[in-house]
Write an enzyme that holds these catalytic residues in place. Sequence first.
Site, short mmCIF file in Angstrom:
data_model
loop_
_atom_site.label_atom_id
_atom_site.label_comp_id
_atom_site.label_asym_id
_atom_site.label_seq_id
_atom_site.Cartn_x
_atom_site.Cartn_y
_atom_site.Cartn_z
N GLU A 45 66.10 68.19 32.42
CA GLU A 45 65.53 66.87 32.68
C GLU A 45 64.03 66.89 32.42
OE1 GLU A 45 65.32 63.78 36.50
OE2 GLU A 45 65.55 65.93 36.85
N LYS A 111 68.67 57.19 33.64
CA LYS A 111 69.10 57.73 34.93
C LYS A 111 69.41 56.60 35.91
CE LYS A 111 67.46 61.08 38.41
NZ LYS A 111 66.30 61.91 38.79
N CYS A 145 70.35 64.76 36.76
CA CYS A 145 69.94 65.35 38.04
C CYS A 145 70.59 64.69 39.27
CB CYS A 145 68.42 65.34 38.13
SG CYS A 145 67.75 66.54 39.31
#
Length: 260
Positions: A45, A111, A145
Site C-alpha cells: 500500500e 480503498k 489494508c
Amino acid sequence: MASKNLIVSIIQTELTWENKDANFKKFDDLINAIELDTDLIVLPEMFSTGFSMNAEKLYDEPEGQTLDWLQHHAKAKQVAITGSAIIKDQNQYFNRLFFVEPNGNYKTYDKRHLFTLAGEEKHYSAGQAKLIVDYKGWKICPLVCYDLRFPVWIRNQEDYDLLIFVANWPAMRVKAWDALLQARAIENMSYTIGVNRIGEDGKGYPHCGHSAIYDALGEKITTDLFEEAFVETKTLSKQGLLETREKFGFLRDRDEFKVN
C-alpha cells in the site's frame, strides 16, 4: 485441458518516508532483479510514499508519474503489477490501487474502508465500487489494508479466484493481520495474498511484514520470512482451486445479499 496456473511475485521491503524518488528506485531494483518467470507482481500500500496523511503534498495525478512507472515495468517485464498510491482526482484524494497489465491497460480500486484510527477519512475519500479483474483466466479481487477487517465487503459472491491485500499494517496488530488473511482465504475459498511493508514509518510506527500467500483452505504456501525484506515467487494452481471448491462445495451454501 487443465486451467492455466498463475505465477505471482510478492515484494516485502522497507519504504522511505514520503520520498517518491527513493521508493521508485528501490522498487526498480527489486523488480529488475526478479529472474523467475512471473505473471503478477504485488507491491505494498502507498508503495511510493508510505502510509502518509500528507496528501496535499504527495499526491499524483490519475495518469501521472505513478501510472507511467507501473506501465513501464508491466511492459518491460511483460507482467501485471499492482499496488496503491496517493491520487488526486476531481479535487478529491484517494488511496488508489492500480492493476496494470503488460499491454498498459489498467483498472483502479479506491480503498473503501478508510482507517479512522489514523484519521485517514479526514484526508481521503472512500471508494464505492468493488473491483474484479479478469486476467489470464483468473478473476482477481484487489483490496487495500484496512479492508481486510470487513468480510461483508470482501465476501466472494462473484466467484473470484484470488484476493489481494496491499498494506501498511503496523506490527502492534500483526496477529490480526495473520488471522484475518487466513480467515479470508478459508471463508471465500480463494487464494489470498497479503503484501505488507517492514520498517518504521515517519510517525514512528514499526511494521513487521508477515506478507504471505494462502490457498483456498487457508494453508500458507509462502516461506515464513516474517520481518525480513524479500521477494518470493509462487505458482497458484487454478485446477487445484477448482477441484478444492468442487470437493468441498462451501461456496454453494453461501448467503446472497447486497452491499449498499
